[in-house]
Design a protein around this motif. Structure first.
Motif, PDB file in Angstrom:
ATOM      1  N   VAL A 329       1.214  -1.684  -0.131  1.00 52.05           N
ATOM      2  CA  VAL A 329      -0.145  -0.379   0.060  1.00 52.05           C
ATOM      3  C   VAL A 329       0.684   1.199  -0.102  1.00 52.05           C
ATOM      4  CG1 VAL A 329      -1.691   1.690   1.413  1.00 52.05           C
ATOM      5  CG2 VAL A 329      -2.411  -1.377   0.825  1.00 52.05           C
ATOM      6  N   VAL A 330       1.514   0.901  -0.056  1.00 53.26           N
ATOM      7  CA  VAL A 330       2.607   2.493   1.122  1.00 53.26           C
ATOM      8  C   VAL A 330       3.266   2.503  -0.421  1.00 53.26           C
ATOM      9  CG1 VAL A 330       4.787   2.970   1.916  1.00 53.26           C
ATOM     10  CG2 VAL A 330       3.175   2.351   3.154  1.00 53.26           C
ATOM     11  N   HIS A 331       3.856   0.992  -1.331  1.00 53.83           N
ATOM     12  CA  HIS A 331       4.550   1.492  -1.768  1.00 53.83           C
ATOM     13  C   HIS A 331       3.350   2.031  -3.382  1.00 53.83           C
ATOM     14  CE1 HIS A 331       6.587  -0.520  -5.489  1.00 53.83           C
ATOM     15  NE2 HIS A 331       6.528  -0.845  -6.416  1.00 53.83           N
ATOM     16  N   GLU A 332       2.166   1.207  -3.490  1.00 50.50           N
ATOM     17  CA  GLU A 332       1.989   1.905  -4.629  1.00 50.50           C
ATOM     18  C   GLU A 332       0.897   3.043  -4.830  1.00 50.50           C
ATOM     19  OE1 GLU A 332       1.784   0.098  -6.988  1.00 50.50           O
ATOM     20  OE2 GLU A 332       1.936  -1.857  -6.719  1.00 50.50           O
ATOM     21  N   ILE A 333       0.598   3.435  -2.948  1.00 47.81           N
ATOM     22  CA  ILE A 333       0.235   5.615  -3.052  1.00 47.81           C
ATOM     23  C   ILE A 333       1.744   5.831  -3.023  1.00 47.81           C
ATOM     24  CG2 ILE A 333      -0.061   6.846  -1.329  1.00 47.81           C
ATOM     25  CD1 ILE A 333      -1.147   4.616  -0.105  1.00 47.81           C
ATOM     26  N   MET A 347      10.399   1.957  -2.768  1.00 42.59           N
ATOM     27  CA  MET A 347       9.899   1.611  -4.362  1.00 42.59           C
ATOM     28  C   MET A 347      10.791   0.834  -5.449  1.00 42.59           C
ATOM     29  SD  MET A 347       7.548   3.936  -4.370  1.00 42.59           S
ATOM     30  CE  MET A 347       6.649   3.893  -5.171  1.00 42.59           C
ATOM     31  N   GLY A 348      11.537  -0.048  -4.439  1.00 41.17           N
ATOM     32  CA  GLY A 348      11.729  -1.498  -4.963  1.00 41.17           C
ATOM     33  C   GLY A 348      11.763  -2.688  -5.086  1.00 41.17           C
ATOM     34  N   PHE A 413      13.387  -0.614   4.991  1.00 39.66           N
ATOM     35  CA  PHE A 413      11.989  -0.073   5.284  1.00 39.66           C
ATOM     36  C   PHE A 413      12.580   1.602   4.764  1.00 39.66           C
ATOM     37  CE2 PHE A 413       8.064   2.187   5.279  1.00 39.66           C
ATOM     38  CZ  PHE A 413       7.667   1.337   4.509  1.00 39.66           C
ATOM     39  N   TYR A 414      12.613   2.307   3.697  1.00 34.98           N
ATOM     40  CA  TYR A 414      13.090   3.543   3.762  1.00 34.98           C
ATOM     41  C   TYR A 414      13.092   4.112   2.120  1.00 34.98           C
ATOM     42  CZ  TYR A 414      17.051   2.012   1.241  1.00 34.98           C
ATOM     43  OH  TYR A 414      17.920   1.397   0.633  1.00 34.98           O
ATOM     44  N   PHE A 415      12.737   5.308   2.053  1.00 37.67           N
ATOM     45  CA  PHE A 415      12.209   5.612   0.618  1.00 37.67           C
ATOM     46  C   PHE A 415      14.029   6.452   0.569  1.00 37.67           C
ATOM     47  CE2 PHE A 415       8.329   6.354   1.678  1.00 37.67           C
ATOM     48  CZ  PHE A 415       7.016   5.957   0.991  1.00 37.67           C
ATOM     49  N   THR A 416      14.300   6.152  -0.658  1.00 33.49           N
ATOM     50  CA  THR A 416      15.711   7.232  -1.575  1.00 33.49           C
ATOM     51  C   THR A 416      15.343   8.320  -1.451  1.00 33.49           C
ATOM     52  OG1 THR A 416      15.315   6.481  -3.680  1.00 33.49           O
ATOM     53  CG2 THR A 416      16.325   4.381  -2.778  1.00 33.49           C
ATOM     54  N   ARG A 417      16.498   8.909  -1.765  1.00 30.81           N
ATOM     55  CA  ARG A 417      16.558  10.768  -1.346  1.00 30.81           C
ATOM     56  C   ARG A 417      15.736  11.358  -2.515  1.00 30.81           C
ATOM     57  NH1 ARG A 417      17.839  14.770   1.771  1.00 30.81           N
ATOM     58  NH2 ARG A 417      18.181  16.101   0.010  1.00 30.81           N
ATOM     59  N   ASN A 418      16.045  10.580  -3.384  1.00 31.25           N
ATOM     60  CA  ASN A 418      15.729  11.370  -4.456  1.00 31.25           C
ATOM     61  C   ASN A 418      13.563  10.887  -4.446  1.00 31.25           C
ATOM     62  OD1 ASN A 418      15.846   8.445  -4.707  1.00 31.25           O
ATOM     63  ND2 ASN A 418      15.184   8.528  -7.129  1.00 31.25           N
ATOM     64  N   CYS A 419      13.148   9.970  -4.106  1.00 29.96           N
ATOM     65  CA  CYS A 419      11.858   9.915  -3.574  1.00 29.96           C
ATOM     66  C   CYS A 419      11.333  10.876  -2.603  1.00 29.96           C
ATOM     67  CB  CYS A 419      11.321   8.918  -2.921  1.00 29.96           C
ATOM     68  SG  CYS A 419      12.006   7.215  -4.435  1.00 29.96           S
ATOM     69  N   LEU A 420      12.374  10.775  -1.458  1.00 33.64           N
ATOM     70  CA  LEU A 420      12.147  11.736   0.068  1.00 33.64           C
ATOM     71  C   LEU A 420      11.937  13.279  -1.197  1.00 33.64           C
ATOM     72  CD1 LEU A 420      14.060  10.109   2.121  1.00 33.64           C
ATOM     73  CD2 LEU A 420      11.128  10.190   2.226  1.00 33.64           C
TER      74      LEU A 420
END
Length: 528
Positions: A329-333, A347-348, A413-420
């Protein structure tokens, strides 16, 4: 702090005194440490004063004068958490239990953390924000078919699960952005979960793959009277008639994820544009209230595949199912907020590990990696989304030792810098600053690519400096490389950026440019 000769110290890692919280679920993380005892207190005496307990208690008390006047005392909410082997603790509390007397009021809350003979005090402010109709928000939906309407009990329970877990996702985004230095920015939820009755019958839903489900439901929403003319809303929808044929799976003796998925009908896990769509076949593993969240993540009960589908990345436990499906859910949102795929992180390959955000003393989880599938041939049918994304499981052998060191040194569990960076500047995340400016897509020719000089140029000088450029695959939006524009108050804003050779070569070979400005304008270049 030393209290009564106790040598322990409570350190809170993700919360500061006076911090304003605008999301209802708050995760408090920290450490119990030993501190140096003053010479006036002997080590023996200090040790004798320690209780040897292995839990930390959190007491949350409303400090509002108006609240106390009406309720005689501030409301008390208390909970406990185990301390991990290395002294780590994590506490999740529902701040909405302390209802502000008026909208937009900052309600002062006193947090009291107790361990052994130590007491740590923090004051925070919970702000219940009222958003106007022009604010950008996320609307949860529960999709029902006219020929199979659920009972009131089933409807209530599933909507409660959706509301609770989307508030948890909201909190996760806020924590991720705060830890990266962007503050507690997150998306806003429009209302509680609403029922959307589709024109499709259950049999029609069961016969469609997730791509067709996504497109048909997206078009229905776009054409509906209730939701069709609301450009400031994105939707997170759950299909109520998802069904699983466990008997056929058992008869086949094939318990692979692919075979389980073949026998799961009316299911999707797909996000993009204005819609993230999911099935409800895994709700058996989801919590109904805040007190159940930690135990659901830690639940090692094996999944009975004759009764329930398994999507746990082969962990085969109820806790694994909850972790993978909520992580999905976190990923698809994330895709609805214009995030592409990344090799690592949420996201990976990293969204299976969401359980480790809320639990301690986690064992190393050596899970299969995922592959990013190419677009379906009909994924670009005219509809409100940009392009649906597809994530599939790839059962491979991984390096356990590598996973052990990675998970020991940092949370997986983390978002990469570009996503943030994208999230921090996205208009769905700037509502907390009362800023509804920016746009999801740039005006025509405002951001351009000059193929002669190989430069990305913002023609809106003085108003829309460049912020981030990603090079993404046309097939699956996998980010090949990205460039952050280091412009801030101490440096000149950047309106022109020359692409490095690797980016130039990529856009000549089935890649495109995703460009974000400091003001939140988004455009895609070199797609054709």
């Amino acid at each position: 702090m030393i209290s009564g000769g106790c040598a322990h110290k409570i350190e809170v890692d993700n919360l500061e005194n006076g911090e304003i919280i605008r999301h209802k679920l708050l995760l408090i993380k920290g450490q119990i440490r030993h501190q140096t005892i003053s010479t006036s207190v002997s080590a023996t005496h200090a040790t004798s004063k320690c209780t040897g307990q292995q839990t930390i208690a959190l007491l949350v008390k409303s400090q509002s004068v108006e609240y106390k006047r009406k309720h005689s005392t501030g409301r008390l909410v208390q909970q406990q958490s185990q301390i991990s082997r290395n002294g780590q603790f994590k506490l999740l509390t529902d701040l909405s239990q302390h209802v502000a007397e008026s909208e937009n009021q900052q309600l002062p809350l006193k947090l009291e953390l107790k361990f052994c003979n130590i007491v740590q005090h923090l004051q925070i402010f919970y702000e219940s924000v009222t958003l106007n109709q022009n604010s950008y928000q996320l609307q949860p939906l529960y999709i029902v078919c006219g020929d199979r309407k659920p009972s009131k009990e089933e409807l209530h329970e599933n909507c409660e699960k959706i509301n609770l877990n989307l508030h948890l996702v909201q909190s996760i985004y806020a924590e991720q952005l705060r830890s990266a230095g962007f503050g507690r920015r997150t998306f806003a939820l429009h209302k509680g979960c609403q029922v959307f009755e589709t024109r499709q019958r259950c049999e029609q839903v069961w016969q469609q793959n997730e791509d067709n489900l996504w497109q048909n439901f997206a078009q229905e929403l776009l054409n509906s009277c209730a939701w069709g003319e609301k450009p400031n809303l994105k939707f997170v929808a759950f299909i109520g008639c998802t069904k699983y044929d466990g008997e056929k799976v058992a008869a086949s003796e094939d318990f692979s994820y692919a075979n389980i998925r073949r026998h799961l009908k009316g299911h999707a896990a797909l996000g993009g544009g204005g819609l993230a769509l999911f099935g409800t076949g895994y709700f058996y593993a989801w919590p109904k209230n805040v007190s159940e969240i930690s135990s659901c993540f830690s639940n090692i009960k094996p999944v009975d595949l004759t009764l329930f589908p398994d999507d746990s990345n082969y962990r085969r436990t109820h806790g694994g199912v909850y972790a993978t499906t909520l992580g999905s859910v976190v990923h698809e949102i994330g895709h609805t907020f214009d995030l592409g795929h990344t090799k690592d992180g949420v996201m990976g390959n990293g969204f299976d590990y969401i359980n480790q955000v809320f639990t301690t003393d986690n064992l190393t989880e050596c899970l299969p990696d995922r592959i990013i599938q190419q677009q379906a041939p009909n994924a670009n049918v005219a509809q409100p989304a940009n392009r649906p994304r597809f994530t599939q499981l790839k059962r491979t052998s991984n390096n356990f030792l590598q996973k052990y060191h990675e998970q020991k040194s940092s949370e997986p569990f983390y978002f990469t810098r570009n996503c943030l960076i994208i999230l921090a500047h996205h208009k769905w995340f700037t509502y907390l600053n009362c800023n509804n400016g920016g746009a999801e897509k740039a005006e025509d020719k405002l951001i351009i690519y000059d193929a002669i000089s190989n430069c990305v140029i913002s023609k809106a000088v003085e108003s829309h400096p460049l912020c981030l450029i990603e090079v993404r695959s046309v097939d699956n939006s996998l980010v090949k490389c990205w460039y952050e524009m280091q412009s801030d108050k101490d440096k000149n804003a950047i309106y022109k950026f020359q692409l490095p050779r690797e980016a130039i070569e990529a856009i000549q070979k089935n890649h495109y440019l995703f460009v974000l400005t400091q003001t939140g304008l988004i455009t895609r270049l070199c797609e054709g």
